[in-house]
Write an enzyme that holds these catalytic residues in place. Structure first.
Site, PDB file in Angstrom:
ATOM      1  N   ASP A  78      31.027  70.939  94.943  1.00 12.38           N
ATOM      2  CA  ASP A  78      32.525  70.210  95.310  1.00 12.38           C
ATOM      3  C   ASP A  78      32.467  68.930  94.616  1.00 12.38           C
ATOM      4  OD1 ASP A  78      35.166  70.040  96.335  1.00 12.38           O
ATOM      5  OD2 ASP A  78      34.164  68.761  97.898  1.00 12.38           O
ATOM      6  N   ASP A 101      34.860  66.007  95.113  1.00 14.04           N
ATOM      7  CA  ASP A 101      35.385  64.950  96.326  1.00 14.04           C
ATOM      8  C   ASP A 101      34.720  65.079  97.778  1.00 14.04           C
ATOM      9  OD1 ASP A 101      36.945  63.835  94.201  1.00 14.04           O
ATOM     10  OD2 ASP A 101      38.534  65.192  94.531  1.00 14.04           O
TER      11      ASP A 101
END
Length: 187
Positions: free
Chosen positions: A15, A17
């Protein structure tokens, strides 16, 4: 926390952020990108072992009209400038109510990334900071590792099959022989 290598590991997908970089909601400004502790060391270790890397991220700010595709791509380029090249990138621009197959917790981005890398989903792991990241990995048939941040809910931590304190510790769970996060600087 479990401890075992993942011998068929051919790719680690992340991922963006809250995992590789600090979460700045709806960030379209590359100048605001700051890397997370152990991100650089983790990626260096994976690349040294010949393990593919990728970034897969929900970017609903596009669907909400808060970000443009160009802004998301500019932030992604900055991430790559700071952390080096990734083998695959993908992001979902949709809102949850759009019902697409790419928005996490759906497995679409992981499945597509593995297809592009020429590997099966069982040969990949996905590391993220919230429950939908782990759910997407499970739905794809990949190994999911949760690296909680202050925004991660306690229920998400409790439900995750693998939890690590930081990215270095996540690699300790995935790699055989394990990566020693203690040797990194955590920058």
């Amino acid at each position: 926390m479990e401890r075992s290598g993942f011998p068929s590991l051919r790719a680690v997908l992340f991922d963006r952020d809250g995992t590789l970089v600090h979460d700045v909601p709806y960030n379209g400004d590359p100048a605001r990108v700051r890397i997370m502790p152990y991100a650089r060391e983790a990626l260096q270790e994976l690349r040294a072992r010949g393990i593919a890397t990728g970034v897969l991220s929900n970017q609903s700010g596009i669907g909400r009209g808060l970000l443009t595709v160009e802004e998301v791509c500019a932030v992604n380029r900055r991430v790559e400038e700071l952390l080096g090249p990734f083998d695959v990138w993908d992001f979902c621009p949709h809102l949850a109510e759009d019902g697409c197959s790419c928005r996490k917790p759906a497995p679409g981005m992981i499945v597509n990334a593995c297809r592009r890398l020429g590997i099966g989903t069982a040969d990949a792991a996905y590391i993220g900071d919230i429950g939908i990241d782990v759910a997407a990995a499970e739905a794809a048939g990949s190994r999911g590792v949760l690296v909680p941040t202050p925004v991660t809910r306690a229920a998400e931590v409790a439900a995750a099959p693998s939890v690590a304190a930081h990215l270095g510790a996540a690699l300790e769970l995935l790699l055989d022989p394990p990566f020693s996060a203690l040797s990194g600087t955590g920058s």
